[in-house]
Design an enzyme around this catalytic site. Structure first.
Site, PDB file in Angstrom:
ATOM      1  N   HIS A   1     -49.708 -10.373 -19.097  1.00  0.00           N
ATOM      2  CA  HIS A   1     -48.922 -11.350 -18.342  1.00  0.00           C
ATOM      3  C   HIS A   1     -48.715 -12.589 -19.199  1.00  0.00           C
ATOM      4  O   HIS A   1     -49.398 -12.796 -20.208  1.00  0.00           O
ATOM      5  CB  HIS A   1     -49.614 -11.732 -17.026  1.00  0.00           C
ATOM      6  CG  HIS A   1     -50.938 -12.405 -17.203  1.00  0.00           C
ATOM      7  ND1 HIS A   1     -51.069 -13.720 -17.601  1.00  0.00           N
ATOM      8  CD2 HIS A   1     -52.209 -11.939 -17.068  1.00  0.00           C
ATOM      9  CE1 HIS A   1     -52.345 -14.043 -17.677  1.00  0.00           C
ATOM     10  NE2 HIS A   1     -53.069 -12.976 -17.371  1.00  0.00           N
TER      11      HIS A   1
ATOM     12  N   ASP B   1     -65.053   2.583  -9.570  1.00  0.00           N
ATOM     13  CA  ASP B   1     -66.310   2.751 -10.294  1.00  0.00           C
ATOM     14  C   ASP B   1     -67.394   1.862  -9.678  1.00  0.00           C
ATOM     15  O   ASP B   1     -67.291   0.627  -9.706  1.00  0.00           O
ATOM     16  CB  ASP B   1     -66.113   2.385 -11.764  1.00  0.00           C
ATOM     17  CG  ASP B   1     -67.225   2.920 -12.648  1.00  0.00           C
ATOM     18  OD1 ASP B   1     -68.387   2.570 -12.391  1.00  0.00           O
ATOM     19  OD2 ASP B   1     -66.923   3.690 -13.581  1.00  0.00           O
TER      20      ASP B   1
ATOM     21  N   SER C   1     -57.424  -9.270 -17.338  1.00  0.00           N
ATOM     22  CA  SER C   1     -56.003  -8.986 -17.555  1.00  0.00           C
ATOM     23  C   SER C   1     -55.770  -8.493 -18.978  1.00  0.00           C
ATOM     24  O   SER C   1     -56.253  -9.095 -19.942  1.00  0.00           O
ATOM     25  CB  SER C   1     -55.168 -10.239 -17.309  1.00  0.00           C
ATOM     26  OG  SER C   1     -55.295 -10.677 -15.988  1.00  0.00           O
TER      27      SER C   1
END
Length: 444
Positions: free
Chosen positions: A248, A375, A390
């Site tokens: 991003h 998980d 990210s």
């Protein structure tokens, strides 16, 4: 039956078959209903002709694509017959379809692209970026003898604007601005300001004000020229020596304006602790740049899909030592996958996730898929997706399919991911899908 009547009946019959064929294609969502198919060089792809009549298929470039592994450029197929497209070389070809071998029905473009492979990342990286100019982040009121004013605001300069020149001088950093103002302001001549706003260049004049409290000339602006933080490396392409990270855009924390990169670098970083995500409050990785830390690469671009630049070699702590294939957006499926990320120190680990939704995208968009962390180990450590995660690469069926980009604030176990295809375009590794060729990223 007269001749005209026969012609009319024949026309009606052809129209009926044409409509029926169209209906069948729509119902079965056959790939041949679409205008374009993309294949990786050396890949075979099987299609089934969902047509109720005999269909003739002709390929215009048999050196790019073969039909059923035959040298014939034209083949006839009956209803439900499988058609195997064998991609031979990079390039473009067209499949022309005719009903009964006579009636043109559909032309499909086949794009064959190079068999691109990159090394997935997952390493936590330190990010230092300097803007290509001086970013305005707010207005400051200067206390003069008569009143409090902001000369910058009076000149029409707004938060988010990028000042590039003062009196024709290209600005290097914040200190440079101070020196220019201190030397020019006593002449009481307005400063000529050049700035950018949403990509457009503007000019204005600004008269600095003398601050009685600080005994200095002021522009009445809060300004910044750099930013720093941590994120995650997504991929490294050893062939072109480029990388992609974050997934991003980097924005200024005050104005939320994307930072225009002047220069920058990414460095080795180590995770020291994790603030766990909770509903309504995303957590974060706490990390520090390593002393004597190695500079991994430079930063050349800051786009909606992350930061990109040159890197000489694959960083240490990589799970993958060799490149793996990348997947097109249309190859990504709902179902199990895994991400690579760091939650302690510098160790990159695999964690299970589920791709719960895939968006159909024919052009770059940031929200390509919805992910859910499954998980137990990762959930226990982080509560789900946290800031700093990210850019974590997403692997599915042995292929790199994308990167983690955002967390859902009210459901931190879920978030968005972007397709790796769009990151590779912004890295300069591949051009857009209408061109589909490899291109080097130019060094700055």
């Amino acid at each position: 039956m007269n001749h005209n009547l026969k012609k009319r009946l024949s026309g009606l019959l052809l129209a009926f078959f044409f409509c029926l064929a169209s209906s069948m294609l729509l119902k079965t969502a056959s790939p041949l209903f679409y205008d374009e198919i993309r294949l990786v060089e050396g890949e075979n792809h099987q299609l089934t002709l969902a047509l109720p009549v005999q269909t003739e298929v002709t390929v215009d470039h048999p050196d790019v694509v073969k039909l059923n592994d035959r040298s014939d450029v034209t083949s006839c197929f009956s209803t439900g017959s499988p058609v195997t497209l064998s991609s031979l070389n990079s390039g473009q070809a067209e499949l022309e379809m005719k009903l009964f071998g006579r009636l043109p029905f559909k032309t499909v473009k086949v794009n064959v692209v190079p068999n691109l492979k990159v090394i997935p990342g997952g390493q936590t990286i330190g990010v230092k970026v300097k803007s290509a100019g001086i970013l305005v982040v707010g207005h400051h009121q200067v206390s003069t003898k008569k009143e409090k004013i902001s000369p910058g605001e009076l000149a029409g300069i707004q938060p988010g604007d990028l000042i590039t020149h003062i009196n024709g001088v290209l600005l290097k950093d914040v200190q440079h601005v101070g020196k220019i103002v201190e030397s020019a302001a006593p002449n009481k001549q307005p400063l000529k300001i050049t700035y950018k706003r949403e990509g457009k260049v503007y000019h204005t004049k600004l008269s600095p004000a003398f601050d009685n409290e600080d005994q200095a000339w002021r522009l009445g602006l809060y300004i910044r020229d750099s930013a720093a933080g941590v994120g995650t490396l997504t991929f490294y392409d050893p062939e072109h020596q480029v990388y992609g990270a974050l997934g991003h855009v980097i924005t200024d924390m005050n104005t939320q304006t994307p930072i225009v990169v002047g220069s920058g670098e990414i460095l080795e970083s180590s995770v020291t602790s994790i603030s766990k995500s909770e509903s309504g409050e995303p957590g974060e990785k706490r990390a520090h740049f390593l002393k004597e830390g190695k500079v991994l690469g430079n930063i050349q671009r800051n786009t909606h899909f992350g930061i990109f630049g040159k890197m000489d070699s694959n960083p240490s702590h990589s799970v993958y030592q060799q490149p793996i294939p990348v997947a097109f957006a249309e190859e990504v499926k709902e179902g199990p996958a895994e991400i690579l990320t760091v939650v302690e120190g510098q160790k990159v680990e695999r964690y299970k996730i589920e791709v719960v939704h895939v968006s159909k995208q024919n052009s770059p968009q940031t929200k390509g898929m919805v992910l859910r962390i499954t998980d137990p180990k990762l959930i226990q450590k982080t509560g789900g997706i946290v800031q700093g995660m990210s850019g974590s690469p997403i692997i599915q069926n042995g292929k790199l399919i994308g990167a983690v980009t955002h967390v859902f604030v009210n459901d931190p176990k879920s978030g968005y991911g972007c397709f790796i295809e769009w990151m590779l375009q912004d890295a300069g590794v591949v051009k857009n899908q209408s061109q589909s060729t490899v291109a080097d990223l130019k060094a700055s």
